[in-house]
Design an enzyme around this catalytic site. Structure first.
Site, mmCIF file in Angstrom:
data_model
loop_
_atom_site.group_PDB
_atom_site.id
_atom_site.type_symbol
_atom_site.label_atom_id
_atom_site.label_comp_id
_atom_site.label_asym_id
_atom_site.label_seq_id
_atom_site.Cartn_x
_atom_site.Cartn_y
_atom_site.Cartn_z
ATOM 1 N N LYS A 185 0.244 1.636 7.418
ATOM 2 C CA LYS A 185 -1.215 1.518 7.379
ATOM 3 C C LYS A 185 -1.662 0.187 7.981
ATOM 4 C CE LYS A 185 -2.264 5.405 5.236
ATOM 5 N NZ LYS A 185 -2.991 6.499 5.915
ATOM 6 N N SER A 198 -5.444 2.175 3.368
ATOM 7 C CA SER A 198 -5.041 2.082 1.968
ATOM 8 C C SER A 198 -5.119 0.651 1.470
ATOM 9 C CB SER A 198 -3.596 2.586 1.836
ATOM 10 O OG SER A 198 -3.041 2.240 0.587
ATOM 11 N N TYR A 201 5.373 2.636 3.726
ATOM 12 C CA TYR A 201 4.101 3.358 3.801
ATOM 13 C C TYR A 201 2.948 2.382 4.032
ATOM 14 C CZ TYR A 201 -0.243 5.292 1.965
ATOM 15 O OH TYR A 201 -1.555 5.640 1.795
#
Length: 336
Positions: A153, A124, A149
């Site tokens: 990643k 991402s 989050y």
């Protein structure tokens, strides 16, 4: 030899599976239906005109993964499976670290044990954090992530980089997505989250269809042209086709490669609302609220490396993204 798609019943995974099948690949889908539905598998078959193997399995289940690899000749893995909501990750960081990072480590262990060393990872743009100016390039420093989050990643990218450094037989392609929206032209699959949507477009479409009362816009005081957050929105079919290019790269030889998948254009939240209203003919009621934890003001890509090295570039504009999103929602008002 087959391509294993983890999270293949999900939004991006289902669209990518269709592109793989239609390009002649043998596909194996693995999903636990945490944020997807079994009906997606039927839709994939209907659209693609092909078939695939399916395993209901969690990426944290080593025995289950070992079984999948033992029963199939798998050349490469496209790894989508993971929790993906920015706001939720701020409330439930342990769940995100355990699922996303722990699950990826378990998957890589199963791959190593099976002798399958080719992986395309769904990363991402959040890994760029808040310290890099847009347009974002792959040679900019990653880090300074603003939410758990994004941090998962970033850590997974580090795990995969360390894995390649330890064993140069691995072929790792990391794809840093920007903001996928849109749906397949057939209107048979699209973004269909369980519960209240965390992403902008399914929230907009559910307001337009009458399923939700209004869109919450998180902040109108950012340093952007209208005060709302600016993002690089990319059509999910463009994104899926990027994975075809990436898996070809992964299978061509060993190495560690990182690519942005975006359009290079930034649109604000209100830009997207207006584009959707124009494409759909529906009015979208929205309410301005406070900023959301973990969000940054502006984020858009420089996608030139993917074009130069993968031969890939986005083909669809914001109008088609909005029109296809509405086509999906109006034909599936309750989702799948």
């Amino acid at each position: 030899m087959a391509i294993l798609v983890t999270g293949g019943a999900g939004y991006i995974g289902s669209h990518t599976s269709i592109e793989l099948i239609q390009s002649g690949y043998d596909v194996i889908i693995l999903d636990n239906f945490y944020n997807s539905k079994p009906e997606a598998l039927n839709r994939i078959k209907k659209i693609s005109g092909g078939d695939f193997k399916f395993y209901e399995c969690d990426i944290r289940d080593k025995a289950g993964l070992d079984k999948v690899f033992a029963e199939n000749d798998i050349e490469a893995v496209i790894h989508f499976a993971g929790l993906k909501a920015v706001g939720e990750s701020c409330r439930k960081p342990l769940e995100y670290y355990e699922n996303n990072i722990g699950g990826t480590v378990t998957l890589c262990e199963a791959m190593r044990d099976a002798g399958c060393k080719k992986i395309v990872f769904s990363s991402s743009a959040t890994v760029y954090g808040s310290n890099n100016p847009s347009p974002l390039r792959e040679d900019m420093p990653a880090g300074g992530t603003t939410n758990p989050y994004g941090t998962t990643k970033l850590y997974i990218e580090t795990v995969l980089s360390d894995l390649y450094a330890s064993d140069n037989e691995w072929s790792v392609v990391i794809l840093r997505y920007f903001n996928p929206i849109g749906a397949h032209k057939s209107g048979l699959i699209g973004e269909d989250p369980n519960g209240i949507p965390n992403n902008l477009m399914p929230y907009i479409t559910q307001v337009a269809i009458g399923k939700l009362d209004h869109l919450n816009v998180f902040g109108d005081d950012y340093p952007t042209h209208d005060g709302t957050g600016v993002r690089d929105y990319i059509h999910v079919v463009d994104l899926a086709q990027g994975h075809l290019c990436a898996v070809k790269k992964a299978c061509a030889g060993s190495g560690l490669n990182i690519y942005n998948l975006g359009t290079g254009n930034g649109y604000s939240v209100l830009d997207v609302v207006k584009a959707f209203e124009k494409a759909s003919g529906q009015q979208v009621k929205y309410v301005i609220g406070p900023r959301r934890d973990g969000d940054i003001a502006t984020c858009y890509s420089d996608p030139s490396k993917a074009k130069a090295e993968l031969g890939w570039e986005a083909m669809y504009g914001i109008e088609e993204m909005c029109a296809d999103s509405w086509n999906w929602q109006k034909n599936n008002p309750q989702g799948l």
